[in-house]
Enzyme design. Structure first.
Site, PDB file in Angstrom:
ATOM      1  N   ASP A 125      -7.857  -5.687  -0.050  1.00 17.24           N
ATOM      2  CA  ASP A 125      -8.338  -6.506  -1.150  1.00 17.24           C
ATOM      3  C   ASP A 125      -7.999  -7.986  -1.003  1.00 17.24           C
ATOM      4  O   ASP A 125      -8.631  -8.832  -1.641  1.00 17.24           O
ATOM      5  CB  ASP A 125      -7.767  -5.992  -2.486  1.00 17.24           C
ATOM      6  CG  ASP A 125      -8.418  -4.679  -2.883  1.00 17.24           C
ATOM      7  OD1 ASP A 125      -9.622  -4.520  -2.635  1.00 17.24           O
ATOM      8  OD2 ASP A 125      -7.716  -3.813  -3.433  1.00 17.24           O
ATOM      9  N   HIS A 128       0.843  -1.196   0.000  1.00 13.64           N
ATOM     10  CA  HIS A 128       0.000   0.000   0.000  1.00 13.64           C
ATOM     11  C   HIS A 128       0.874   1.241   0.000  1.00 13.64           C
ATOM     12  O   HIS A 128       1.890   1.285   0.682  1.00 13.64           O
ATOM     13  CB  HIS A 128      -0.938   0.024   1.209  1.00 13.64           C
ATOM     14  CG  HIS A 128      -2.121   0.899   0.970  1.00 13.64           C
ATOM     15  ND1 HIS A 128      -2.075   2.258   1.142  1.00 13.64           N
ATOM     16  CD2 HIS A 128      -3.355   0.602   0.516  1.00 13.64           C
ATOM     17  CE1 HIS A 128      -3.241   2.762   0.808  1.00 13.64           C
ATOM     18  NE2 HIS A 128      -4.041   1.789   0.430  1.00 13.64           N
TER      19      HIS A 128
HETATM   20  N1  CMC Z   1       4.179  -7.605  -4.484  1.00 14.43           N
HETATM   21  C1  CMC Z   1       5.519  -7.603  -4.624  1.00 14.43           C
HETATM   22  N2  CMC Z   1       6.280  -6.508  -4.475  1.00 14.43           N
HETATM   23  C2  CMC Z   1       5.645  -5.378  -4.142  1.00 14.43           C
HETATM   24  C3  CMC Z   1       4.261  -5.304  -3.956  1.00 14.43           C
HETATM   25  C4  CMC Z   1       3.524  -6.479  -4.150  1.00 14.43           C
HETATM   26  N3  CMC Z   1       2.197  -6.478  -4.019  1.00 14.43           N
HETATM   27  N4  CMC Z   1       3.898  -4.059  -3.634  1.00 14.43           N
HETATM   28  C5  CMC Z   1       5.040  -3.344  -3.612  1.00 14.43           C
HETATM   29  N5  CMC Z   1       6.069  -4.146  -3.919  1.00 14.43           N
HETATM   30  C6  CMC Z   1       7.487  -3.743  -4.016  1.00 14.43           C
HETATM   31  C7  CMC Z   1       7.766  -3.239  -5.424  1.00 14.43           C
HETATM   32  O1  CMC Z   1       8.157  -4.255  -6.286  1.00 14.43           O
HETATM   33  C8  CMC Z   1       8.837  -2.211  -5.163  1.00 14.43           C
HETATM   34  O2  CMC Z   1      10.039  -2.899  -4.974  1.00 14.43           O
HETATM   35  P1  CMC Z   1      11.417  -2.283  -5.542  1.00 14.43           P
HETATM   36  O3  CMC Z   1      11.591  -0.975  -4.807  1.00 14.43           O
HETATM   37  O4  CMC Z   1      12.402  -3.329  -5.185  1.00 14.43           O
HETATM   38  O5  CMC Z   1      11.209  -2.087  -7.004  1.00 14.43           O
HETATM   39  C9  CMC Z   1       8.437  -1.619  -3.809  1.00 14.43           C
HETATM   40  O6  CMC Z   1       7.698  -2.642  -3.153  1.00 14.43           O
HETATM   41  C10 CMC Z   1       7.575  -0.373  -3.942  1.00 14.43           C
HETATM   42  O7  CMC Z   1       6.442  -0.716  -4.760  1.00 14.43           O
HETATM   43  P2  CMC Z   1       5.645   0.315  -5.651  1.00 14.43           P
HETATM   44  O8  CMC Z   1       4.765  -0.428  -6.592  1.00 14.43           O
HETATM   45  O9  CMC Z   1       6.585   1.310  -6.255  1.00 14.43           O
HETATM   46  O10 CMC Z   1       4.799   1.046  -4.530  1.00 14.43           O
HETATM   47  P3  CMC Z   1       3.595   2.018  -4.780  1.00 14.43           P
HETATM   48  O11 CMC Z   1       3.415   2.796  -3.543  1.00 14.43           O
HETATM   49  O12 CMC Z   1       3.757   2.754  -6.054  1.00 14.43           O
HETATM   50  O13 CMC Z   1       2.367   1.006  -5.040  1.00 14.43           O
HETATM   51  C11 CMC Z   1       0.674  -0.547  -4.762  1.00 14.43           C
HETATM   52  C12 CMC Z   1       1.453   0.595  -4.120  1.00 14.43           C
HETATM   53  C13 CMC Z   1      -0.567  -0.821  -3.929  1.00 14.43           C
HETATM   54  C14 CMC Z   1       0.218  -0.142  -6.163  1.00 14.43           C
HETATM   55  C15 CMC Z   1       1.592  -1.789  -4.824  1.00 14.43           C
HETATM   56  O14 CMC Z   1       1.907  -2.205  -3.519  1.00 14.43           O
HETATM   57  C16 CMC Z   1       0.946  -2.903  -5.622  1.00 14.43           C
HETATM   58  O15 CMC Z   1       1.059  -2.937  -6.847  1.00 14.43           O
HETATM   59  N6  CMC Z   1       0.241  -3.868  -4.943  1.00 14.43           N
HETATM   60  C17 CMC Z   1      -0.446  -4.911  -5.645  1.00 14.43           C
HETATM   61  C18 CMC Z   1      -1.798  -4.408  -6.152  1.00 14.43           C
HETATM   62  C19 CMC Z   1      -2.780  -4.187  -5.019  1.00 14.43           C
HETATM   63  O16 CMC Z   1      -2.945  -5.023  -4.147  1.00 14.43           O
HETATM   64  N7  CMC Z   1      -3.505  -3.053  -5.072  1.00 14.43           N
HETATM   65  C20 CMC Z   1      -4.521  -2.706  -4.057  1.00 14.43           C
HETATM   66  C21 CMC Z   1      -4.111  -1.485  -3.290  1.00 14.43           C
HETATM   67  S1  CMC Z   1      -4.992  -1.200  -1.760  1.00 14.43           S
HETATM   68  C22 CMC Z   1      -6.654  -1.221  -1.983  1.00 14.43           C
HETATM   69  C23 CMC Z   1      -7.163  -0.487  -3.150  1.00 14.43           C
HETATM   70  O17 CMC Z   1      -6.876   0.650  -3.386  1.00 14.43           O
HETATM   71  O18 CMC Z   1      -7.902  -1.137  -3.855  1.00 14.43           O
END
Ligand code: CMC
Length: 378
Positions: free
Chosen positions: A315, A264
């Site tokens: 989720d 998140h």
């Molecule tokens: N699985 C594996 N690695 C992850 C995940 C994940 N779910 N989430 C973050 N990371 C890692 C990512 O690979 C990155 O690593 P590195 O710095 O080594 O490249 C680091 O953590 C930062 O990730 P990011 O994607 O740049 O972080 P963000 O703040 O831009 O994204 C997020 C947040 C929610 C989009 C992301 O955690 C994600 O894609 N999660 C999976 C999709 C998900 O479950 N979305 C629902 C969000 S909450 C409820 C809602 O809004 O619906």
């Protein structure tokens, strides 16, 4: 993600303040979420989605008279115009229900008796109608696109109970209704998330609140936002058995896959909503004698925490909770819409009450001074 060479730019607008709100607050360190100052867990455990929607739209908790009037307005506004029901029958059957919802809410705008009004009171009335119609739109769209007749709402039922009734054609038991109601409360609002922000951007042009809702639905659909609950269940089904879980998740992480339902932007520890829903999700599994989804989930949670220090978001438990309740997977994100309509409408109202066009700037990183050539010389 590639390196960011621009010191004044934050990719994904991370950490950038996008506005001021009185609607909800996240405290990352304590994993707390409040709606208008009230702890969301208290609302989910002791309140109802109707109370939550009233709180978000009106700004305060209703007393018993206000709540009873609100429920009557919800019942009175829950049916869909015949034209909208007929129009849903025209959609291609393979369309995702989220796309059907964008279409339905676009049409509903024209049927709202306050269609042209933009003042605060009219926007609150529109917000209430948008919330009231949510369960009916989702259930009707799903049934019609699956070749069944839509079922009219029962004015005696709550929003959660009505949705389950209109979806399945029979009334759900009290426990199922309570789980659905609590999940709607937890999904209702979450500060400046992508869809709420997109909704605010839309209405800030002085476009109408329905346009804001349609923007919100389109933004929520993506798997990095609301669409994650459907993808999380697809992942759990692919894993299939608790014995496969550890190997599956380690292999996925080795391949640098994003694990749906984890991580998140705002919570660096746990997503407050996931804590409560995880408890409920595992309890449903025990009640139904189907604990394997909770067991797979526990393995994924453990490995994600030890390997990445990343925790489940709302989720993840919502996915297997809904699965155990027999909800079709393609309705998990539309259920999020039923709930989030209340948050989006509250954001639209708040934005329009003190509006300024939202129009950020950007860094130009393209070509300069390129010579225009006549078409036959390109
Ligand atoms: N699985 C594996 N690695 C992850 C995940 C994940 N779910 N989430 C973050 N990371 C890692 C990512 O690979 C990155 O690593 P590195 O710095 O080594 O490249 C680091 O953590 C930062 O990730 P990011 O994607 O740049 O972080 P963000 O703040 O831009 O994204 C997020 C947040 C929610 C989009 C992301 O955690 C994600 O894609 N999660 C999976 C999709 C998900 O479950 N979305 C629902 C969000 S909450 C409820 C809602 O809004 O619906």
């Amino acid at each position: 993600m590639s390196e960011n060479p621009y010191p004044n730019y934050s990719p994904g607008l991370q950490g950038i303040i996008g506005g001021v709100t009185k609607i909800s607050k996240i405290v990352s360190d304590t994993s707390s979420l409040t709606y208008r100052g009230i702890n969301v867990h208290e609302l989910a455990e002791n309140g109802s989605f109707e109370e939550t929607a009233f709180l978000l739209l009106h700004g305060y908790l209703p007393n018993s008279h206000q709540l009873s009037d609100f429920k009557q307005r919800m019942a009175a506004e829950s049916a869909l115009p015949d034209e909208v029901i007929s129009a849903l029958g025209l959609l291609p059957k393979h369309m995702h229900p989220m796309d059907a919802l964008k279409y339905a809410y676009s049409l509903l705008a024209g049927f709202d008796e306050d269609y042209e009004a933009m003042d605060h009171d009219a926007n609150v009335r529109k917000g209430e109608r948008i919330v009231a119609k949510g369960p009916t739109v989702v259930a009707a769209a799903y049934r019609i696109m699956n070749g069944k007749e839509a079922i009219a709402p029962d004015p005696e039922l709550s929003i959660a109970a009505n949705f389950l009734y209109m979806l399945h054609g029979e009334k759900a038991d009290d426990f199922t209704v309570k789980v659905m109601d609590a999940s709607l409360t937890l999904y209702a609002e979450h500060t400046f998330n992508a869809s709420a922000f997109a909704c605010r951007v839309t209405v800030a042009t002085l476009s109408d609140i329905y346009s804001g809702i349609v923007t919100g639905i389109g933004t929520l659909k993506g798997p990095l936002h609301g669409g994650a609950n459907e993808k999380a269940m697809e992942m759990l089904l692919e894993i299939g058995d608790p014995d496969n879980a550890e190997e599956w998740i380690r292999s996925a992480l080795a391949q640098k896959k994003k694990i749906m339902g984890f991580g998140h932007r705002e919570y660096k520890k746990r997503d407050s909503r996931a804590i409560y829903l995880t408890k409920i999700g595992k309890e449903i599994g025990e009640r139904k004698g189907e604990t394997k989804w909770g067991e797979i989930a526990s393995t994924l949670e453990r490995v994600m925490e030890t390997e990445k220090n990343i925790h489940p978001n709302v989720d993840f438990p919502a996915a297997y909770a809904y699965y155990l309740l027999g909800i079709p997977i393609e309705l998990y994100t539309p259920i999020f819409v039923i709930a989030r309509n209340s948050g989006w409408a509250a954001h639209a109202i708040e934005q329009l009450d003190n509006n300024r066009l939202i129009r950020p700037t950007c860094i130009y990183d393209g070509a300069e001074g390129v010579e225009w050539k006549p078409i036959d010389q390109r």
